[in-house]
Motif scaffolding. Structure first.
Motif, PDB file in Angstrom:
ATOM      1  N   PRO A 198      -4.400   1.129  -4.212  1.00 33.78           N
ATOM      2  CA  PRO A 198      -3.493   1.384  -3.675  1.00 33.78           C
ATOM      3  C   PRO A 198      -2.835   2.419  -4.160  1.00 33.78           C
ATOM      4  O   PRO A 198      -1.728   3.232  -3.266  1.00 33.78           O
ATOM      5  N   THR A 199      -2.541   2.537  -4.801  1.00 33.97           N
ATOM      6  CA  THR A 199      -1.369   4.193  -5.757  1.00 33.97           C
ATOM      7  C   THR A 199      -2.485   5.244  -5.952  1.00 33.97           C
ATOM      8  O   THR A 199      -2.232   6.431  -6.134  1.00 33.97           O
ATOM      9  N   PRO A 208     -15.734   2.388  -5.839  1.00 33.84           N
ATOM     10  CA  PRO A 208     -16.586   2.314  -4.557  1.00 33.84           C
ATOM     11  C   PRO A 208     -15.602   1.050  -3.196  1.00 33.84           C
ATOM     12  O   PRO A 208     -15.804   1.224  -2.371  1.00 33.84           O
ATOM     13  N   SER A 209     -15.348   0.173  -3.997  1.00 32.55           N
ATOM     14  CA  SER A 209     -14.330  -0.866  -3.026  1.00 32.55           C
ATOM     15  C   SER A 209     -13.068  -0.424  -2.423  1.00 32.55           C
ATOM     16  O   SER A 209     -12.730  -0.997  -1.661  1.00 32.55           O
ATOM     17  N   GLY A 210     -13.342   0.812  -2.873  1.00 34.41           N
ATOM     18  CA  GLY A 210     -11.474   1.624  -2.557  1.00 34.41           C
ATOM     19  C   GLY A 210     -12.314   2.636  -1.281  1.00 34.41           C
ATOM     20  O   GLY A 210     -11.104   2.914  -0.526  1.00 34.41           O
ATOM     21  N   VAL A 241       6.806   2.434  -1.498  1.00 32.58           N
ATOM     22  CA  VAL A 241       6.924   2.341  -3.310  1.00 32.58           C
ATOM     23  C   VAL A 241       6.318   1.035  -3.365  1.00 32.58           C
ATOM     24  O   VAL A 241       5.618   0.368  -4.431  1.00 32.58           O
ATOM     25  N   ALA A 242       7.010   0.044  -2.292  1.00 35.29           N
ATOM     26  CA  ALA A 242       7.270  -1.409  -2.879  1.00 35.29           C
ATOM     27  C   ALA A 242       5.755  -2.495  -2.467  1.00 35.29           C
ATOM     28  O   ALA A 242       5.252  -3.216  -3.206  1.00 35.29           O
ATOM     29  N   LYS A 243       5.646  -1.454  -0.838  1.00 30.73           N
ATOM     30  CA  LYS A 243       4.165  -2.378  -0.250  1.00 30.73           C
ATOM     31  C   LYS A 243       3.106  -1.048  -0.145  1.00 30.73           C
ATOM     32  O   LYS A 243       3.299  -0.884   0.879  1.00 30.73           O
ATOM     33  N   PRO A 244       2.424  -0.486  -1.155  1.00 31.40           N
ATOM     34  CA  PRO A 244       1.757   0.367  -0.882  1.00 31.40           C
ATOM     35  C   PRO A 244       0.126   0.467  -0.129  1.00 31.40           C
ATOM     36  O   PRO A 244      -0.157   0.740   0.350  1.00 31.40           O
ATOM     37  N   GLY A 245      -0.368  -0.904  -0.552  1.00 29.02           N
ATOM     38  CA  GLY A 245      -1.119  -1.365  -0.005  1.00 29.02           C
ATOM     39  C   GLY A 245      -1.297  -1.769   1.401  1.00 29.02           C
ATOM     40  O   GLY A 245      -1.624  -1.103   2.440  1.00 29.02           O
ATOM     41  N   VAL A 246      -0.330  -2.282   1.658  1.00 28.86           N
ATOM     42  CA  VAL A 246       0.322  -2.274   3.208  1.00 28.86           C
ATOM     43  C   VAL A 246       0.170  -1.014   3.897  1.00 28.86           C
ATOM     44  O   VAL A 246       0.030  -1.355   4.992  1.00 28.86           O
TER      45      VAL A 246
END
Ligand code: ADP
Ligand code: NA
Length: 333
Positions: A198-199, A208-210, A241-246
């Motif tokens: 997620p960055t 592909p899984s992204g 910055v701290a939680k890019p995926g969420v």
């Protein structure tokens, strides 16, 4: 008409567009039709830079056009065409190439990234001049606005510089030979991130899984969202910055549901990442399901699709021919 004009395009380099393409660009294209004269292209000349298989390129050109239509590009109101059907794109590219500094083109970060991956022998002159072709696409139609994702900002800046250079060298003082375009980049969706990394931006050349592809079966989409990388924490908060995926999942949900991010954060207070993922699966399917279905219908009637593209090419060419004649005349050709 007196409405401002919009131009944009995407390369037919994949079997499906992804959610970054949709949220970063295509959705804006559809909305801008209400207020602008819109011209949208499947830019197949650009796709040659990845040396595609000929049959695959032809099929992807159709499937890309079908996705524009399925998402809401309306050929009754807007011009929809395939770039290679309008030869003026290649012709204006030559003129603009002669106005582009070699160093200026060498500074394009997308070229630097892609050529670093491919090595000097795998890198073509076509890939190098790609942003000049993109400038020709835009300037041919005197576009005021170009809706794109953040990754295209630097290319747009080159288009602006080339328009200004053409005007200052060849148009009488105080007049314009071509319109200087503005980027139209919607901040909330300017960069959708890869689910698995997620960055990094979501991209067809990534993992592909992204990816969330518009035409993937719902099961595949659900699996990828449920496997999205989050973090070791348990708190659902928007902090890129701290939680890019969420934060990416919250951005995607908000963009598709229309619920502001702070309301989502309040709604998911005390809940687990799994809950958020299930909700994202639902809003994504609600958005993509109807598009997927409509693409199937359009591809089942290839003659109608080809007819729409033929009409679009005629309309586009009428505009492009005038611009090219004006430019040729001004530069002494
Ligand atoms: P890709 O970047 O996957 O190779 P293209 O270069 O064909 O796709 O991009 C088509 C459009 O989609 C461009 O306007 C681009 O800025 C936009 N776009 C691509 N990826 C993203 C993303 N991850 N987030 C937002 N917009 C994006
Ligand atoms: Na891109």
């Amino acid at each position: 008409s007196s409405r401002p004009r919009v131009f944009s395009g995407m390369q037919p380099t994949a079997d499906s567009l992804h959610l970054g393409n949709y949220l970063g660009a295509l959705r804006q294209w559809v909305q801008l039709q209400d207020t602008h004269d819109a011209i949208y292209s499947v830019v197949d000349l650009h796709a040659l830079t990845v040396s595609p298989d000929p049959a695959a390129l032809r099929a992807r050109t159709r499937v890309t056009a079908a996705q524009y239509l399925a998402a809401g590009v309306d050929p009754e109101r807007s011009i929809l065409f395939v770039q290679s059907h309008v030869p003026e794109h290649a012709e204006l590219t030559w003129v603009l190439g002669c106005l582009t500094g070699f160093g200026e083109a060498s500074r394009m970060t997308q070229f630097k990234d892609k050529s670093a991956k491919q090595g000097t022998d795998g890198t073509t002159v076509g890939l190098f001049t790609y942003p000049v072709l993109m400038a020709a696409d835009i300037l041919l139609y005197d576009a005021d606005l170009v809706p794109v994702g953040e990754d295209q900002r630097q290319h747009l800046e080159l288009s602006r510089n080339l328009a200004q250079r053409l005007n200052s060298r060849y148009a009488p003082e105080g007049t314009e030979l071509v319109t200087v375009p503005e980027p139209y980049i919607v901040k909330a969706t300017a960069k959708i991130y890869d689910l698995a990394e997620p960055t990094a931006k979501m991209s067809k050349s990534g993992n592909p899984s992204g990816l969330i592809e518009l035409l993937d079966p719902p099961k595949v989409v659900a699996k990828r969202i449920k496997s999205a990388v989050t973090d070791a924490d348990t708190v659902i908060a928007f902090d890129p910055v701290a939680k890019p995926g969420v934060s990416n999942l919250l951005s995607i949900h908000s963009a598709l549901s229309g619920v502001p991010i702070d309301e989502l954060v309040a709604e998911f207070d005390g809940k687990m990442y799994g809950h958020l993922k299930v909700a994202v699966v639902d809003v994504v399917e609600a958005a993509l399901g109807p598009i997927r279905e409509r693409v199937g219908e359009l591809l089942a009637r290839p003659d109608e699709l080809d007819e729409i593209l033929a009409v679009g090419a005629q309309k586009a060419r009428a505009i492009a021919r005038e611009t090219l004649a004006r430019v040729y005349d001004a530069v002494g050709l």
